[in-house]
Design an enzyme around this catalytic site. Structure first.
Site, short mmCIF file in Angstrom:
data_model
loop_
_atom_site.label_atom_id
_atom_site.label_comp_id
_atom_site.label_asym_id
_atom_site.label_seq_id
_atom_site.Cartn_x
_atom_site.Cartn_y
_atom_site.Cartn_z
N GLY A 4 0.82 -1.22 0.00
CA GLY A 4 0.00 0.00 0.00
C GLY A 4 0.84 1.25 0.00
O GLY A 4 2.07 1.21 0.09
N ARG B 197 3.83 5.82 2.21
CA ARG B 197 4.33 7.17 2.46
C ARG B 197 3.89 8.13 1.37
O ARG B 197 4.42 9.23 1.25
CB ARG B 197 5.84 7.18 2.58
CG ARG B 197 6.55 6.53 1.41
CD ARG B 197 8.03 6.67 1.56
NE ARG B 197 8.72 5.86 0.57
CZ ARG B 197 10.01 5.95 0.35
NH1 ARG B 197 10.74 6.79 1.04
NH2 ARG B 197 10.58 5.20 -0.55
N ASP C 95 8.62 4.90 8.40
CA ASP C 95 8.33 6.17 9.06
C ASP C 95 7.51 7.12 8.19
O ASP C 95 7.23 8.25 8.59
CB ASP C 95 9.65 6.85 9.48
CG ASP C 95 10.57 7.14 8.29
OD1 ASP C 95 10.15 6.90 7.14
OD2 ASP C 95 11.69 7.62 8.51
N GLY C 96 7.16 6.68 6.99
CA GLY C 96 6.33 7.51 6.12
C GLY C 96 7.08 8.64 5.44
O GLY C 96 6.50 9.43 4.71
N ARG D 297 4.27 14.13 -6.81
CA ARG D 297 4.19 13.45 -8.10
C ARG D 297 2.83 13.72 -8.75
O ARG D 297 1.83 13.90 -8.04
CB ARG D 297 4.34 11.94 -7.92
CG ARG D 297 5.53 11.52 -7.10
CD ARG D 297 5.84 10.06 -7.26
NE ARG D 297 4.91 9.15 -6.59
CZ ARG D 297 5.14 7.86 -6.40
NH1 ARG D 297 6.26 7.33 -6.86
NH2 ARG D 297 4.27 7.09 -5.80
N ARG E 100 -1.56 0.38 -9.89
CA ARG E 100 -0.49 -0.59 -10.17
C ARG E 100 -1.06 -1.99 -10.35
O ARG E 100 -2.17 -2.27 -9.88
CB ARG E 100 0.46 -0.68 -8.97
CG ARG E 100 1.03 0.60 -8.53
CD ARG E 100 0.96 0.77 -7.00
NE ARG E 100 1.20 2.17 -6.66
CZ ARG E 100 2.41 2.70 -6.53
NH1 ARG E 100 3.46 1.92 -6.60
NH2 ARG E 100 2.55 3.97 -6.30
N ASP F 237 4.19 -4.30 -7.55
CA ASP F 237 3.61 -3.10 -6.93
C ASP F 237 4.25 -1.82 -7.46
O ASP F 237 3.79 -0.72 -7.13
CB ASP F 237 3.74 -3.16 -5.40
CG ASP F 237 5.17 -3.39 -4.95
OD1 ASP F 237 5.73 -4.45 -5.26
OD2 ASP F 237 5.74 -2.50 -4.30
N ASN F 238 5.30 -1.96 -8.26
CA ASN F 238 5.91 -0.78 -8.89
C ASN F 238 5.62 -0.76 -10.39
O ASN F 238 6.28 -0.03 -11.13
CB ASN F 238 7.42 -0.78 -8.67
CG ASN F 238 7.79 -0.54 -7.21
OD1 ASN F 238 6.99 -0.01 -6.44
ND2 ASN F 238 8.99 -0.93 -6.82
N ASP G 38 7.64 4.86 -9.53
CA ASP G 38 8.35 4.47 -8.30
C ASP G 38 9.85 4.39 -8.53
O ASP G 38 10.46 3.31 -8.52
CB ASP G 38 7.80 3.16 -7.74
CG ASP G 38 6.53 3.42 -6.92
OD1 ASP G 38 5.92 4.50 -7.09
OD2 ASP G 38 6.15 2.56 -6.11
P1 AMP Z 1 9.26 0.77 -2.79
O1 AMP Z 1 10.24 -0.33 -2.92
O2 AMP Z 1 9.87 2.13 -2.54
O3 AMP Z 1 8.31 0.80 -3.93
O4 AMP Z 1 8.42 0.48 -1.46
C1 AMP Z 1 7.78 -0.74 -1.18
C2 AMP Z 1 6.71 -0.52 -0.15
O5 AMP Z 1 7.27 0.00 1.06
C3 AMP Z 1 5.62 0.46 -0.54
O6 AMP Z 1 4.42 -0.02 -0.05
C4 AMP Z 1 6.05 1.74 0.14
O7 AMP Z 1 4.95 2.58 0.40
C5 AMP Z 1 6.65 1.22 1.43
N1 AMP Z 1 7.67 2.13 1.98
C6 AMP Z 1 8.91 2.37 1.53
N2 AMP Z 1 9.56 3.25 2.30
C7 AMP Z 1 8.70 3.58 3.31
C8 AMP Z 1 8.78 4.44 4.45
N3 AMP Z 1 9.87 5.14 4.72
N4 AMP Z 1 7.69 4.54 5.22
C9 AMP Z 1 6.58 3.84 4.96
N5 AMP Z 1 6.44 3.00 3.92
C10 AMP Z 1 7.49 2.87 3.11
MG MG Z 2 6.76 1.23 -4.71
#
Ligand code: AMP
Ligand code: MG
Length: 500
Positions: free
Chosen positions: A87, A90, A117-118, A168, A175, A244-245, A254
């Site tokens: 989901g 952040r 940490d979002g 963005r 996705r 998911d990307n 992403d």
């Molecule tokens: P990503 O690989 O950046 O596409 O992230 C994979 C998943 O981790 C997605 O659901 C992102 O929303 C979540 N995510 C990545 N970094 C953070 C963060 N710092 N805080 C919260 N969720 C994160």
């Molecule tokens: Mg992602």
């Protein structure tokens, strides 16, 4: 177009977490046009409240109120394994303007943040900003970046870094993982609403079909195959091609540990954490095909339903078999679509207009030579257009000098020239054509790194300059020749980690 469903398993209302003392790091006047923002002579929004909005500090600007910011749930396969629910951990959707969704990435925790940490760090926000805008300028479908807003708020990664929000824009951030989410939870009504939404807003031609969902799958798959070919043709490596990307609109999305090829290495891995090379340059087309298989599997109930309407008396088992066979055939269209697109892009890179069956061998032989001789991908193709179709006075020497195996290059060049001569095309016109598809400027890692390091000490001039150059990647921009050069050897292998 904001997804209309409600409910915890779909999306939740979430308020952005304020970012203390925000300041502008970057702002794209080009992207701002998409949402009709009025700008000052400094190229920033004329209403100062936009800084606070894009920092997540207020939801009001001028006569606009972003009344229901949301985060959506999705699931996905990460590195080939089912990862369950993920989901927007952040990223917070503010709302949409003129058909563009406005999403704040790094605006604080959401119900889907899991252990995170979002937040997003300045470094990765700048990389996403630069690459989104650079990809758009290259003509490659992508989500856009409106701005980066910085703050002195610290966040913990491998080291202590500062937080930023990257805004963005995209017609939709949906996705493959959204379909997988509903399919895995057997939420078939939501699955159908998602498909109907996509058809209505982005794939309207499918609505006229007797099999709209099958056509939707084929259309998404076709866009994805085209995207894969465009990435290969410009030497872009995404780095984390999890489902998911993977966009349902065929957009690059992403941006994480992505990288453009410097020296051509067919098996180049840009993501430091991808030891096995699942997402290496050469595997990207296959991986996106694999992701389309995940999409097909998630859309199976919709196809069964479609078949049932056409054959109401058929047994469930027969319908299920028929749906699988139908989807398998649709999925099998991808390799040919990709191959055709790949050939079209590489023919254009070589300046060839006619389609000849030997061209694939010519292209592949060149890529093999470039791989063996570690030739800079972008520089080589940019200068290939300088060659005359007729051999004369060592005219080829600057390119030839790049190769250790000069006789290998000479042999290839002889074939290439023979091929060019068959087309009887004028050298100058061919060069003009080639310069429109072979960029001079790409976002090389060492350039991004220099802009980031300056921005980390509050000097944004390098970032602004780089963004300006990358807005016209096919133009000569002679005063910026240094930005077209391959990295110096000591900066050749900057490893980019997943941490962001
Ligand atoms: P990503 O690989 O950046 O596409 O992230 C994979 C998943 O981790 C997605 O659901 C992102 O929303 C979540 N995510 C990545 N970094 C953070 C963060 N710092 N805080 C919260 N969720 C994160
Ligand atoms: Mg992602």
């Amino acid at each position: 177009m904001a997804f209309i469903l409600c409910g915890e398993a779909v999306k939740q209302t979430v308020t952005p977490t304020p970012l203390p003392d925000p300041y502008w790091v970057a702002f794209s006047t080009d992207a701002a046009k998409l949402i009709g923002l009025n700008l000052t002579s400094d190229h920033l929004p004329s209403d100062p409240a936009w800084l606070q909005v894009l920092a997540g500090n207020t939801l009001e600007v001028a006569d606009r109120q972003f009344s229901e910011p949301t985060a959506t749930a999705y699931s996905g396969h990460q590195f080939g394994m089912w990862a369950g629910q993920l989901g927007d951990g952040r990223a917070i959707l503010l709302g949409d303007i003129q058909g563009q969704e406005i999403q704040l990435k790094g605006a604080g925790k959401t119900p889907y943040s899991r252990m995170g940490d979002g937040r997003a760090v300045l470094r990765s926000s700048i990389r996403e900003y630069l690459c989104s805008e650079a990809m758009h300028a290259l003509g490659i479908p992508t989500t856009r970046a409106l701005a980066v807003v910085g703050s002195k708020k610290t966040v913990v990664r491998e080291t202590l870094e500062t937080a930023a929000v990257c805004t963005r824009l995209a017609p939709s951030f949906l996705r493959v993982g959204h379909f997988e989410h509903f399919a895995s939870l057997q939420m078939y009504a939501e699955l159908q609403i998602l498909a109907d939404d996509l058809i209505r807003n982005f794939y309207p031609a499918c609505a006229d079909s007797t099999t709209p969902y099958l056509d939707l799958f084929k259309a998404i798959s076709a866009r994805t195959a085209e995207l894969a070919a465009q990435w290969q043709a410009v030497g872009f490596c995404h780095g984390v091609l999890n489902t998911d990307n993977t966009s349902l609109l065929g957009l690059t999305m992403d941006y994480g540990p992505f990288g453009f090829l410097d020296q051509f290495q067919i098996n180049h891995i840009c993501n430091h954490s991808d030891a096995g090379g699942r997402y290496s340059y050469q595997r990207q087309p296959q991986i996106l095909h694999w992701n389309m298989a995940c999409l097909a599997s998630a859309m199976l109930p919709l196809i069964e339903q479609e078949l049932k309407q056409a054959n109401p008396t058929q047994s469930e088992a027969d319908l299920s078999n028929a749906a699988q066979t139908t989807l398998r055939s649709a999925l099998a269209l991808y390799p040919d679509l990709y191959q055709t697109a790949w050939e079209r892009h590489f023919r254009a890179k070589l300046g060839l207009l006619e389609i000849q069956s030997e061209d694939v061998a010519l292209i592949e032989a060149l890529l093999q030579l470039m791989h063996d001789n570690q030739i800079d991908f972008t520089t080589f193709f940019r200068h290939l257009g300088d060659l005359s179709a007729l051999p004369s006075n060592n005219q080829n020497s600057p390119l030839r000098d790049l190769f250790l195996n000069r006789t290998g290059f000479d042999a290839w060049l002889e074939h290439y020239r023979t091929r060019l001569q068959q087309e009887h095309s004028n050298d100058q016109k061919r060069q003009q054509r080639m310069n429109l598809v072979n960029p001079k400027f790409i976002l090389r890692n060492h350039l991004a790194q220099a802009a980031i390091e300056a921005a980390q000490v509050d000097d944004f001039s390098e970032l602004t300059r780089l963004a300006t150059i990358l807005r016209k990647p096919y133009d000569e921009q002679l005063e910026y020749d240094a930005y077209a050069q391959p990295p110096p050897p000591e900066l050749n292998a900057i490893a980019v980690s997943c941490s962001s």
